[in-house]
Design a protein around this motif. Structure first.
Motif, PDB file in Angstrom:
ATOM      1  N   UNK A 133       0.204  -1.120  -0.109  1.00  0.00           N
ATOM      2  CA  UNK A 133       0.413  -0.310  -0.261  1.00  0.00           C
ATOM      3  C   UNK A 133       0.735   1.221   0.367  1.00  0.00           C
ATOM      4  N   UNK A 134       2.757   0.939   0.180  1.00  0.00           N
ATOM      5  CA  UNK A 134       3.027   2.778  -0.135  1.00  0.00           C
ATOM      6  C   UNK A 134       3.380   2.227  -1.411  1.00  0.00           C
ATOM      7  N   UNK A 135       3.577   4.043  -1.816  1.00  0.00           N
ATOM      8  CA  UNK A 135       4.174   4.407  -2.989  1.00  0.00           C
ATOM      9  C   UNK A 135       5.431   3.927  -3.299  1.00  0.00           C
ATOM     10  N   UNK A 136       5.474   3.864  -4.227  1.00  0.00           N
ATOM     11  CA  UNK A 136       7.303   3.991  -4.835  1.00  0.00           C
ATOM     12  C   UNK A 136       8.203   4.955  -5.083  1.00  0.00           C
ATOM     13  N   UNK A 137       8.941   5.730  -4.671  1.00  0.00           N
ATOM     14  CA  UNK A 137       9.500   6.779  -4.781  1.00  0.00           C
ATOM     15  C   UNK A 137      10.814   7.228  -4.793  1.00  0.00           C
ATOM     16  N   UNK A 138      11.285   7.359  -5.785  1.00  0.00           N
ATOM     17  CA  UNK A 138      13.052   7.768  -5.774  1.00  0.00           C
ATOM     18  C   UNK A 138      13.342   7.095  -7.088  1.00  0.00           C
ATOM     19  N   UNK A 139      14.750   6.667  -6.621  1.00  0.00           N
ATOM     20  CA  UNK A 139      14.868   6.504  -8.474  1.00  0.00           C
ATOM     21  C   UNK A 139      15.405   5.025  -8.434  1.00  0.00           C
ATOM     22  N   UNK A 140      15.337   4.121  -9.400  1.00  0.00           N
ATOM     23  CA  UNK A 140      15.373   2.443  -9.913  1.00  0.00           C
ATOM     24  C   UNK A 140      16.774   2.514  -9.773  1.00  0.00           C
ATOM     25  N   UNK A 141      16.845   0.945  -9.280  1.00  0.00           N
ATOM     26  CA  UNK A 141      18.493   0.154  -9.882  1.00  0.00           C
ATOM     27  C   UNK A 141      18.152  -0.601 -10.464  1.00  0.00           C
ATOM     28  N   UNK A 142      19.042  -0.125 -11.377  1.00  0.00           N
ATOM     29  CA  UNK A 142      19.254  -1.215 -13.001  1.00  0.00           C
ATOM     30  C   UNK A 142      19.464  -0.696 -14.069  1.00  0.00           C
ATOM     31  N   UNK A 143      18.891   1.050 -14.006  1.00  0.00           N
ATOM     32  CA  UNK A 143      19.045   1.803 -14.613  1.00  0.00           C
ATOM     33  C   UNK A 143      19.065   3.136 -14.287  1.00  0.00           C
ATOM     34  N   UNK A 177      19.223   7.375 -13.804  1.00  0.00           N
ATOM     35  CA  UNK A 177      18.532   8.524 -13.822  1.00  0.00           C
ATOM     36  C   UNK A 177      16.637   8.246 -14.456  1.00  0.00           C
ATOM     37  N   UNK A 178      16.268   6.952 -14.296  1.00  0.00           N
ATOM     38  CA  UNK A 178      15.280   6.093 -14.396  1.00  0.00           C
ATOM     39  C   UNK A 178      14.597   6.955 -12.581  1.00  0.00           C
ATOM     40  N   UNK A 179      13.478   7.905 -12.332  1.00  0.00           N
ATOM     41  CA  UNK A 179      12.936   7.720 -11.224  1.00  0.00           C
ATOM     42  C   UNK A 179      11.635   7.318 -10.610  1.00  0.00           C
ATOM     43  N   UNK A 180      10.524   7.046  -9.950  1.00  0.00           N
ATOM     44  CA  UNK A 180       9.604   6.433 -10.175  1.00  0.00           C
ATOM     45  C   UNK A 180       8.527   7.459  -9.021  1.00  0.00           C
ATOM     46  N   UNK A 181       7.552   7.695  -9.633  1.00  0.00           N
ATOM     47  CA  UNK A 181       6.426   8.347  -8.051  1.00  0.00           C
ATOM     48  C   UNK A 181       4.833   7.681  -8.799  1.00  0.00           C
ATOM     49  N   UNK A 182       4.819   6.507  -7.673  1.00  0.00           N
ATOM     50  CA  UNK A 182       4.111   5.560  -8.294  1.00  0.00           C
ATOM     51  C   UNK A 182       3.143   5.262  -7.229  1.00  0.00           C
ATOM     52  N   UNK A 183       2.485   4.582  -7.436  1.00  0.00           N
ATOM     53  CA  UNK A 183       1.531   3.046  -6.201  1.00  0.00           C
ATOM     54  C   UNK A 183       0.976   3.870  -5.647  1.00  0.00           C
ATOM     55  N   UNK A 184       0.111   5.353  -5.764  1.00  0.00           N
ATOM     56  CA  UNK A 184       0.229   6.003  -5.035  1.00  0.00           C
ATOM     57  C   UNK A 184      -1.308   5.629  -4.192  1.00  0.00           C
ATOM     58  N   UNK A 185      -1.671   4.916  -3.493  1.00  0.00           N
ATOM     59  CA  UNK A 185      -3.267   5.162  -3.194  1.00  0.00           C
ATOM     60  C   UNK A 185      -4.309   6.045  -2.380  1.00  0.00           C
ATOM     61  N   UNK A 186      -3.063   6.805  -2.218  1.00  0.00           N
ATOM     62  CA  UNK A 186      -4.131   7.756  -1.102  1.00  0.00           C
ATOM     63  C   UNK A 186      -2.862   9.261  -2.201  1.00  0.00           C
ATOM     64  N   UNK A 187      -3.195   9.534  -3.847  1.00  0.00           N
ATOM     65  CA  UNK A 187      -2.382   9.853  -4.169  1.00  0.00           C
ATOM     66  C   UNK A 187      -2.670  11.698  -3.404  1.00  0.00           C
ATOM     67  N   UNK A 188      -3.262  12.363  -3.300  1.00  0.00           N
ATOM     68  CA  UNK A 188      -4.221  13.500  -2.683  1.00  0.00           C
ATOM     69  C   UNK A 188      -3.179  14.252  -1.857  1.00  0.00           C
TER      70      UNK A 188
END
Length: 870
Positions: free
Chosen positions: A383-393, A395-406
């Motif tokens: 239920x927690x979002x995925x926030x920050x740079x992604x391992x493996x590549x 300069x690819x960043x995530x700000x996804x998976x927000x169940x409570x985006x507002x």
């Protein structure tokens, strides 16, 4: 109730503008971004502005989170910020959200995100000139059972040391705040002033206005059709209007996150779920009120309820067997054109919660429904979002998976903006690290966990919580089958690991409590085992990396504040951020010249690996970095008899002189090749044994057989935690993290400011040392009864909040509770009296000399010294 049932299918697919009174853009149908490429077009004609072909940052997705990031980056001074939205801003989950805002969060770090969001929303209208529809009537969480009362007291001690106001109130005060509620069902409440709700559409448009005001470009419709990395770490972002060369990209695409991730080979574990809420017509009793009602959250009924104009809006979270996943979107992708559509509602699915709401707020019984909204929101397994740079590549960043985006949008936008611009996270938020998931988080696991997380949305939040859906994953150690029926297992980065072991007469199973529970006595038994005999523990979840190559030593000297160990030796080292905070704690062994094995905690696997890989790439180091976590099992053996057990199984000299502390050797154990390191987090005589998974069970069984006469048995992580605290050992994520520097954490021994290498954070740490720290990690003992600290409790002195605990447990060796806590310098002296708040009561505590129990190497050294003097 009959009036509700008669209106089940009325207005189900109505656009929310009907009752929010906000003009909406006409619905557009845009092709799915990851499957169909639009024709090249004249961008200036379609977009109404000149197309940029380069950017510092490209944000993909125009929901409230993506637009918030664009706003914060541009306001922070970054030039060339571009946001690409496939159709129109707010399309997806933002436009239909209920818009709740709250300072409350049961965790620690996300409280800061919520705080930053609300503070931004309070000032955004004045800054941008755009109305945001922000209401702050406060909120009340309702406790209707004794367990809920304890939960609220538990949460109060985790809040007092934060800036947010929060109050534990009785039924009378609850009724005063919300007079339409049946107070006979209420035992207590948790009141948070400043909470409320905001219009998500208006919020997003205000953020967009601010982003443009500070220089960001927002292009829509601009679907992303391809993402291609370049050799220098940049990205070519392809759209129908042309390609943008970006220094970095941010995936903020909501329920399209998986599809955008697949463009570069990632299967992000996000899945849309159906969430419904109900809006009523005018309720006379609501209209007659002189001020707006606070938001209530009836935890037993598992719903939220707030005032919507002169009516009410309430949204339930169904049990996991009733909730609906949109799993077809995982298999087949999001339907082309889906953006501002809703699902068919299903009031029968939520009727249990509707009835509970009507009992708690009786005016609902006669209220007319004017809208039932059923739309997709995105869940991750936890239920927690995925926030920050992604391992493996790069300069690819995530700000996804927000169940409570507002409620997350404002704070996460600021958090990511600070990280991107400054090169390090502004504070610890590792629970949202996108790298906490690996390939083990497959679709069946994700679906099971998302279903569980949604259904458990309002369950009692106990300490040491475990959830069992989707387990075990493919990550099981070589001894899992031997141990699974003997122990209470915990999930650690996908691995099953024993917390504590059963014996005849024990109350078995998972029995959570805010006080001491069924594991308390067995854990004491295991601590005694390790202190007096010998115990074995499965440590396979440790993350394990091999770093080798021409520049390996140079790279690690740059990354770590300690000197690198010589061949065959091991040490504890720390990676610091540029401002001198503790990013990671790692055990480093030099296996052969230029070949190093790095061991870190299970929860830090991707977090630490990404940091190492990024520095290697950015610095142009000639190294090979491999993650060998899944292939290597780890057994720990500890206790005064551990040497005798191992000596029975090997020809290697295991004596103190033959196998010294912090030395590493490749040995044969019961005929199996093993890499043994003489180290133990228990602080007792012990070894960590690194073994190929396929051979792990054979080594384990051989040790258990050889140790029968030595009293060998199993122990788990709960006992290890108690033992490490007795020895004064710090733990990353508790005593040290991205909120602390190593000097205040008492890690001076491991920090070599005089080493020639210019390690990351060195200059900052030298400055911190010159200025002096303002607080220190202190070791405290407590006088408690049937409860023990666990960390993040408030510390008091003379009626004022002075600090917080970081971790705690019961010391079975000294028969008292103990904890680490950060305290101001004037309260750090041994003998200083303070109080620690536990479940609403302040317990007497005292700063003590650490450790309570000397480590085995220290005891051995003192014994040798005493003998030499004799």
């Amino acid at each position: 109730m009959s009036r509700i049932l008669n209106l089940i299918n009325v207005h189900v697919r109505r656009d929310l503008s009907a009752y929010r009174g906000i003009a909406r853009l006409p619905l557009r149908t845009i092709c799915c971004t990851s499957r169909k490429r639009g024709k090249e077009s004249d961008a200036s004609t379609v977009l109404g502005k000149r197309w940029k072909d380069t950017a510092e940052t490209v944000i993909i997705g125009g929901g409230c989170v993506g637009v918030s990031l664009a706003y914060h980056l541009a306001k922070g001074g970054m030039k060339d910020v571009v946001l690409l939205e496939k159709s129109e801003l707010t399309a997806g989950s933002t436009w239909h959200a209920a818009g709740l805002t709250t300072y409350y969060h049961p965790g620690i770090n996300l409280k800061k995100v919520h705080y930053d969001s609300i503070k931004l929303y309070e000032s955004l209208e004045a800054e941008t000139g755009q109305a945001v529809g922000f209401h702050q009537p406060g909120s009340v969480r309702i406790a209707a059972t004794p367990a809920r009362v304890d939960e609220m007291k538990y949460q109060m001690t985790r809040t007092h040391w934060h800036v947010t106001e929060q109050y534990f109130i009785g039924p009378e005060k609850v009724h005063e705040l919300f007079p339409l509620l049946d107070v006979n069902k209420v035992l207590a409440g948790l009141y948070t002033p400043g909470d409320g709700h905001i219009d998500p559409y208006s919020l997003t448009m205000a953020l967009a206005a601010g982003a443009r005001m500070y220089g960001a470009q927002i292009y829509n419709p601009a679907p992303v059709t391809g993402l291609n990395p370049t050799a220098d770490g940049k990205w070519d972002v392809q759209t129908p209007h042309g390609t943008i060369r970006a220094n970095r990209i941010v995936n903020a695409t909501g329920f399209w996150a998986r599809e955008v991730g697949k463009l570069i080979g990632f299967d992000h574990p996000t899945i849309p779920v159906h969430h419904q809420y109900v809006v009523t017509a005018t309720v006379p009793e609501v209209k007659a009120l002189k001020k707006e009602l606070p938001v209530i959250r009836d935890l037993e009924g598992s719903y939220y309820l707030r005032q919507e104009r002169d009516g009410l809006l309430f949204g339930p979270y169904e049990k996991m067997e009733k909730m609906v996943l949109q799993d077809s979107w995982v298999r087949e992708g999001v339907p082309p054109g889906f953006g501002k559509e809703l699902f068919e509602s299903d009031l029968d699915r939520i009727m249990e919660h509707v009835e509970m709401a009507m009992e708690m707020v009786p005016v609902l019984k006669t209220a007319d429904i004017i809208n039932i909204v059923s739309g997709p929101i995105t869940y991750t397994p936890d239920l927690l979002p995925m926030v920050g740079p992604h391992q493996g590549v790069r300069n690819y960043w995530c700000a996804i998976g927000f169940g409570y985006g507002v409620i997350h949008a404002g704070g996460i936008g600021k958090f990511l903006s600070d990280w991107i611009r400054n090169g390090e996270p502004p504070y610890d938020l590792i629970e949202c690290d996108p790298n906490r998931y690996g390939n083990w988080a497959d679709v069946p696991f994700m679906c099971a966990k998302a279903r569980e997380s949604y259904g458990f949305n309002n369950v009692v939040g106990y300490p040491k919580e475990e959830r069992f859906a989707g387990r075990p994953t493919c990550r099981t150690s070589g001894v899992y089958e031997l141990l699974k029926d003997k122990a209470s297992m915990g999930l650690h980065a996908g691995w099953e690991q024993p917390h504590w072991f059963y014996k005849p007469g024990d109350e078995v199973g998972y029995n959570p409590s805010f006080k001491r529970t069924n594991w308390f006595a067995p854990v004491g038994r295991e601590c005694k085992l390790v202190m007096e005999k010998v115990g074995v523990i499965d440590l396979t979840p440790f993350a394990k990396f091999i770093v080798k190559g021409k520049d390996s030593h140079k790279l690690l000297d740059r990354l770590f504040a300690n000197t690198m160990p010589k061949v065959g030796l091991t040490n504890i080292s720390h990676m610091l951020t540029p401002t001198g905070r503790v990013f990671a704690e790692v055990t480093i062994t030099q296996l052969a010249p230029g070949e190093f094995m790095l061991i870190t905690g299970s929860g830090s696997e991707g977090h630490d690996l990404r940091w190492i890989e990024d520095e290697a790439a950015n610095g142009g180091y000639d190294v090979d970095i491999s993650n060998v976590t899944d292939g290597l099992g780890v057994l720990g053996i500890a206790g005064p008899n551990s040497r005798r057990v191992l000596q029975k199984l090997t020809d290697e000299d295991m004596s103190d002189a033959g196998f010294k502390f912090l030395h590493c050797k490749s040995i044969q154990l019961a005929g199996v090749p093993v890499r043994a390191i003489r180290i133990s987090y228990t602080g007792e005589l012990g070894w960590e044994l690194y073994i190929e998974q396929k051979n792990m069970a054979a080594v384990y069984q051989a040790m258990m057989e050889a140790g029968k006469d030595e009293g060998i048995d199993n122990f788990g992580t709960y006992a290890m935690n108690s033992l490490r605290l007795e020895k004064g050992f710090r733990g990353w994520g508790a005593e040290m993290n991205c909120d602390t520097n190593p000097l205040e954490a008492g890690l001076d021994y491991f920090i070599k400011l005089n080493k020639p290498a210019d390690f990351i954070g060195k200059a900052a740490l030298q400055e911190i040392k010159a200025k002096g720290v303002r607080r220190k990690l202190s070791y405290i003992t407590l006088d408690t009864d049937d409860i023990d600290p666990e960390g993040n409790e408030t510390v008091w002195h003379n009626g004022k909040v002075v600090g917080n605990t970081t971790s705690g447990a019961y010391s079975y060796s000294t028969q008292q509770s103990l904890a680490f806590a950060y305290l101001p310098l004037d309260l750090c002296s041994v003998g200083q009296k303070v109080q620690v708040e536990l479940l609403g009561r302040k317990y007497s505590a005292m700063v003590s000399q650490e450790p309570l129990v000397l480590t085995e190497p220290t005891r051995t050294r003192l014994q040798k010294k005493a003998k030499s003097k004799a």
